[in-house]
Scaffold this motif. Structure first.
Motif, short mmCIF file in Angstrom:
data_model
loop_
_atom_site.label_atom_id
_atom_site.label_comp_id
_atom_site.label_asym_id
_atom_site.label_seq_id
_atom_site.Cartn_x
_atom_site.Cartn_y
_atom_site.Cartn_z
N LYS A 6 46.29 51.93 17.51
CA LYS A 6 45.79 50.87 18.69
C LYS A 6 46.08 49.44 17.99
O LYS A 6 46.39 48.76 18.89
N ARG A 135 43.47 54.02 27.80
CA ARG A 135 43.75 52.52 27.85
C ARG A 135 43.20 51.93 26.44
O ARG A 135 42.32 52.47 25.60
N ASP A 144 34.18 50.14 27.29
CA ASP A 144 33.83 51.74 26.88
C ASP A 144 32.17 51.69 27.05
O ASP A 144 31.91 52.61 27.60
N ASP A 175 37.01 56.46 24.42
CA ASP A 175 37.78 55.58 25.34
C ASP A 175 37.33 56.04 26.88
O ASP A 175 37.90 57.25 26.85
MG LIG Z 1 38.39 51.70 23.73
#
Ligand SMILES: [Mg+2]
Ligand SMILES: Nc1ncnc2c1ncn2[C@@H]1O[C@H](COP(=O)(O)OP(=O)(O)O)[C@@H](O)[C@H]1O
Length: 192
Positions: A6, A135, A144, A175
């Motif tokens: 991420k 996402r 979230d 998520d």
């Molecule tokens: Mg997230």
């Protein structure tokens, strides 16, 4: 091939988005705006929770003005703190906003809190998305945490540029999946 973390994706996309030239950005923002306001989910929503665009994000200021004139109820997030997360407040005009956390425009003190159960549509910010509803946000997990507490099933549609949409991005069990995305090229509603 391993998926990028991420953190790697955030850095890459943010850099790329920040480098968009003004004219291209305007053109793509216009294409996204038109797709959004002509969509059934916009037309069918009475109360819309939208992010207030900041920096190189897809512009939502024009959308907010348009939707208010169209008599939609518009509400936007305010960050309370990292621990308490975000809450959502109704605005009647862009003049109800002032710079808050991270310099992002947030509702002023006099704005009224909206019950999350009253929301019909959520427009989501973010850095990277995939075609399975994944996402990647900015890394604080505010959406979230907010969405996890929501009991009502509401369509969550991201607004992003085409280069932010991938086949697959790294996600984890916390998520919350989104339902669709509008880019300058397409509207995709995920089959999830
Ligand atoms: Mg997230
Ligand atoms: N519902 C939740 N409850 C508690 N912590 C959460 C929740 N959702 C996400 N988090 C935490 O918030 C942090 C940021 O989440 P992450 O998904 O990486 O950010 P973002 O969604 O902004 O990209 C992570 O440590 C994640 O575990």
């Amino acid at each position: 091939m391993d998926l990028k973390t991420k953190k790697e994706v955030r850095k890459y996309i943010l850099h790329k988005r920040d480098l968009l030239d003004t004219n291209t950005k305007k053109e793509w923002d216009d294409q996204i705006f038109k797709k959004l306001v002509n969509s059934e989910f916009y037309k069918n929503a009475g109360t819309i929770f939208t992010f207030v665009s900041f920096g190189s994000e897809v512009d939502t200021h024009r959308f907010i003005n348009y939707a208010l004139k169209d008599e939609k109820i518009i509400c936007v997030p305010k960050i309370l703190s990292k621990e308490r997360g975000i809450e959502v407040f109704k605005i009647n005009s862009l003049k109800d906003l002032e710079p808050g956390h991270y310099g992002i425009l947030e509702p002023k003190e006099h704005c009224h809190k909206i019950n999350s159960e009253d929301i019909d549509l959520i427009l989501m910010p973010g850095l990277a998305f995939d075609r399975e509803g994944g996402r990647i946000g900015y890394g604080a997990g505010y959406y979230d945490k907010f969405l996890m507490k929501m009991r009502k099933k509401v369509k969550k549609i991201a607004l992003a540029y085409d280069f932010q949409l991938f086949c697959r991005v790294s996600t984890d069990e916390l998520d919350v999946k989104i339902d669709g995305i509008i880019t300058n090229k397409e509207i995709v509603i995920f089959d999830i």
